[in-house]
Design an enzyme around this catalytic site. Structure first.
Site, PDB file in Angstrom:
ATOM      1  N   HIS A  56      -4.097  -5.132  -0.578  1.00 19.06           N
ATOM      2  CA  HIS A  56      -3.396  -5.634   1.121  1.00 19.06           C
ATOM      3  C   HIS A  56      -3.603  -6.892   1.232  1.00 19.06           C
ATOM      4  CE1 HIS A  56      -2.999  -2.133   3.007  1.00 19.06           C
ATOM      5  NE2 HIS A  56      -4.319  -1.382   2.928  1.00 19.06           N
TER       6      HIS A  56
ATOM      7  N   GLU B 148      -3.017  -9.164   3.086  1.00 22.92           N
ATOM      8  CA  GLU B 148      -2.557  -9.531   4.116  1.00 22.92           C
ATOM      9  C   GLU B 148      -4.998  -9.036   4.768  1.00 22.92           C
ATOM     10  OE1 GLU B 148      -2.826  -5.126   5.016  1.00 22.92           O
ATOM     11  OE2 GLU B 148      -1.878  -6.798   3.634  1.00 22.92           O
TER      12      GLU B 148
ATOM     13  N   CYS C  57       1.074  -1.091   0.198  1.00 21.46           N
ATOM     14  CA  CYS C  57      -0.403  -0.228   0.058  1.00 21.46           C
ATOM     15  C   CYS C  57       1.519   1.198   0.158  1.00 21.46           C
ATOM     16  CB  CYS C  57      -1.399   0.433   1.256  1.00 21.46           C
ATOM     17  SG  CYS C  57      -2.262   1.192   1.121  1.00 21.46           S
TER      18      CYS C  57
END
Length: 211
Positions: A192, A194, A82
């Site tokens: 992202h 994650e 990001c």
């Protein structure tokens, strides 16, 4: 033998979610801003949320730009996520204010040209052939984005045929923008991993497998 990964703590980013996501790959993960630990790790993950200028200020406060630069000069893997990707570019422009970045790639991070901002949701990514980052993932795989700024033009031109050109992936929200870059030891994603479920876990596993 498990690889050692540092999630770099410079005051910005979803550190614990990034830590948990990388731990799912089987790597040993440390969250720290310690210079030596970050330099010695097999891989350095640089997350980032919020404003470009604030992230760069936090990064410099712990000599993060030096760590990134020295690791890459020695061919040591770094991955940005990001705003952690955005700060790798030459500059960021927010509200008319220009802030120098790490300058690993030329280019400007600026506002997205879209009817709805921030861009928040799941997108497919246009991936170049031979990508290691997206290996094993289908073309219709979606990743989670949440951001208001991005890189709309890729400015790096390779003039030496002996130098391998970076692999740049794109997606579109109003206008095309850079979604990910693979450039030797330097990988980065605007989305992202994650927060992207099994697809993000597979991508992070691909990264850890290169360490």
């Amino acid at each position: 033998m498990a690889k050692n990964v540092v999630v770099f703590d410079y005051g910005s980013g979803n550190l614990r979610s990034a830590q948990r996501a990388v731990e799912r790959t089987g790597a040993n993960v440390t969250v720290t801003s310690d210079f030596k630990t970050a330099m010695d790790a097999d891989g350095l993950l640089v997350p980032g949320v919020g404003a470009f200028e604030a992230c760069m200020r936090g990064l410099k406060a712990v000599r993060g730009e030096q760590i990134i630069g020295r690791r890459l000069a020695g061919g040591r893997p770094v991955m940005g996520i990001c705003v952690g990707m955005q700060i790798l570019f030459e500059r960021g422009v927010e509200h008319g204010v220009e802030t120098p970045g790490c300058d690993e790639w030329p280019g400007t991070v600026g506002p997205l040209d879209a009817p709805v901002v921030p861009h928040m949701g799941w997108n497919t990514v246009d991936v170049p052939e031979g990508s290691r980052m997206f290996a094993g993932l289908d073309a219709d795989t979606r990743f989670y984005f949440v951001h208001s700024y991005g890189v709309r033009e890729w400015e790096l031109r390779i003039t030496n045929e002996n130098i391998r050109a970076p692999k740049v992936s794109w997606t579109t929200h109003g206008h095309p923008f850079v979604a990910a870059v693979e450039n030797g030891p330097l990988w980065a994603t605007q989305f992202h991993p994650e927060k992207s479920g099994d697809a993000g876990a597979a991508l992070l596993t691909n990264w850890v497998n290169t360490l």
